[in-house]
Design an enzyme around this catalytic site. Structure first.
Site, PDB file in Angstrom:
ATOM      1  N   LYS A  68       0.758  -1.432   0.285  1.00 54.83           N
ATOM      2  CA  LYS A  68      -0.274   0.318   0.196  1.00 54.83           C
ATOM      3  C   LYS A  68       0.842   1.377   0.091  1.00 54.83           C
ATOM      4  O   LYS A  68       0.158   2.200  -0.375  1.00 54.83           O
ATOM      5  CB  LYS A  68      -0.968  -0.142   1.089  1.00 54.83           C
ATOM      6  N   SER A 322       0.424  -9.602  -1.044  1.00 57.09           N
ATOM      7  CA  SER A 322       0.077  -8.434  -0.513  1.00 57.09           C
ATOM      8  C   SER A 322       0.308  -7.833   0.965  1.00 57.09           C
ATOM      9  O   SER A 322       0.512  -6.425   0.918  1.00 57.09           O
ATOM     10  CB  SER A 322      -1.511  -8.240  -0.878  1.00 57.09           C
TER      11      SER A 322
HETATM   12  C1  PLP Z   1      -5.610  -3.404   0.654  1.00 61.97           C
HETATM   13  C2  PLP Z   1      -4.941  -4.866   0.175  1.00 61.97           C
HETATM   14  C3  PLP Z   1      -5.490  -5.537  -0.842  1.00 61.97           C
HETATM   15  C4  PLP Z   1      -6.759  -5.170  -2.044  1.00 61.97           C
HETATM   16  O1  PLP Z   1      -6.065  -4.488  -2.795  1.00 61.97           O
HETATM   17  P1  PLP Z   1      -7.219  -3.370  -3.087  1.00 61.97           P
HETATM   18  O2  PLP Z   1      -6.608  -2.289  -4.168  1.00 61.97           O
HETATM   19  O3  PLP Z   1      -8.348  -2.189  -1.992  1.00 61.97           O
HETATM   20  O4  PLP Z   1      -7.755  -4.359  -4.746  1.00 61.97           O
HETATM   21  C5  PLP Z   1      -4.877  -6.985  -1.005  1.00 61.97           C
HETATM   22  N1  PLP Z   1      -3.802  -7.217   0.111  1.00 61.97           N
HETATM   23  C6  PLP Z   1      -3.216  -6.487   1.322  1.00 61.97           C
HETATM   24  C7  PLP Z   1      -2.710  -7.086   2.161  1.00 61.97           C
HETATM   25  C8  PLP Z   1      -4.510  -5.612   1.548  1.00 61.97           C
HETATM   26  O5  PLP Z   1      -3.732  -4.595   1.835  1.00 61.97           O
END
Ligand code: PLP
Length: 344
Positions: A68, A322
């Protein structure tokens, strides 16, 4: 249409001009002031188990333990001096909050972050320790969001969306730029976790412009599959309720900017259960000795499900890991669910 997949083929007639505008922004995004180029790492045990080459894009290794900061920094760095002086406000279940907090501190901008009352303490402390103000408000994301928008309006500071903003999407798209540079050989599909759709929009824009044959597959929790619902309805719907286990992706409505890209350029969206997420956390641990949060394991859970349902063999599949922001005591629940399933 099966119960878990939406065979939504990318539309070959869709306008690539939209993608081109995003690709330019992605290439110019100055995210490396703060973000790191993360490894694209082989997962040998998972690859052997599935009979496909699985590569993990290790976004859990970012300074805030999720991707992020890419979008947050790209947004904040491009504010005007007057906007920077007035400060920013955002709403977030946590990872975007930490990204904004770190980016704001780096740029000397005041940041206020509205978080749902259910946010794991780890994420609240992560925000406060980075010098931002955490405002706990509401039971879930929509309530926090409404409060943040109100604050922005009444105080004149800039609202920074976690996903529904072209500059945020472009920042997240730098993940795809790295993947294509790191994997110049065979690449059949990239599995992308989906919350509000910012990450997958940035990834799809970049990849479909440069390597349109690479399939982009979104993975959502069954309890918050807002992109799948929007693709089926042909418009952005609001889910009546949202399950919070995968708190980083518990979003009731996909963003408008992201949907504009996803409706034409995402090949398929699949959903996975919370138990499948728990299994995926263990599979990632077995290969990397790293813990991911539930949302962070979505892509691997999606690969497992997709390989089984499509009988894939010998393909090269990338999973975007992510994030890693999970409360330590939640691990007991994850381990118990894996033990109860006895499938891995
Ligand atoms: C925000 C997030 C997502 C998804 O991202 P979007 O842009 O909201 O679709 C996936 N995994 C993690 C760990 C996140 O923090």
């Amino acid at each position: 249409m099966s119960t878990c997949t939406a065979p939504h083929l990318a539309d070959p007639l869709a306008d690539p001009g939209l993608l081109e505008r995003y690709v330019k922004q992605i290439l110019a995004a100055p995210v490396y002031d703060l973000a790191v180029r993360t490894p694209l790492q082989a997962a040998p045990a998972l690859s052997a188990l599935l009979g496909n080459q699985v590569l993990l894009k290790r976004e859990d290794l970012q300074p805030t333990f999720s991707f992020k900061i890419r979008g947050a920094y790209n947004k904040l760095v491009q504010l005007s001096d007057a906007q920077k002086a007035r400060g920013v406000v955002t709403a977030s279940a946590g990872n975007h909050a930490q990204g904004v907090a770190l980016a704001a501190r780096e740029l000397g901008i005041r940041a206020r972050i509205v978080m749902p009352g259910t946010t794991p303490e780890l994420k609240v402390l992560g925000v406060r320790s980075r010098g931002a103000e955490a405002v706990l408000h509401g039971e879930s994301f929509p309530f926090a969001l409404a409060h943040a928008l109100q604050l922005a309006e009444s105080s004149g500071c800039t609202f920074v969306s976690p996903f529904d903003d072209p500059q945020v999407i472009a920042g997240q798209g730098t993940v795809a730029m790295e993947i294509l540079r790191q994997q110049q050989g065979p690449l059949d599909a990239i599995f992308v976790p989906v919350g509000g759709g910012g990450l997958i929009a940035g990834v799809a824009a970049y990849v479909k412009y440069l390597r349109p044959e690479v399939r982009i597959i979104g993975v959502e929790p069954q309890g918050s599959s807002c992109l799948l619902a929007a693709l089926r309805a042909g418009e952005r719907v609001v889910l009546p309720s949202v399950d919070g286990f995968a708190d980083g992706t518990a979003v009731a409505q996909v963003g408008a900017y992201g949907f504009e890209i996803c409706r034409d350029w995402v090949d398929e969206v699949i959903t996975v259960s919370n138990d499948e997420l728990c299994s995926a956390i263990k599979l990632i641990y077995d290969d990397t000795r790293s813990i991911t949060e539930p949302s962070g394991a979505l892509a691997v859970a999606g690969i497992c499900k997709y390989v089984a349902s499509h009988s894939l063999l010998g393909q090269t599949l990338v999973a975007i890991n992510s994030g890693a922001n999970i409360n330590f005591d939640s691990l007991r629940y994850v381990a118990e669910r894996v033990a109860a399933q006895c499938v891995v």
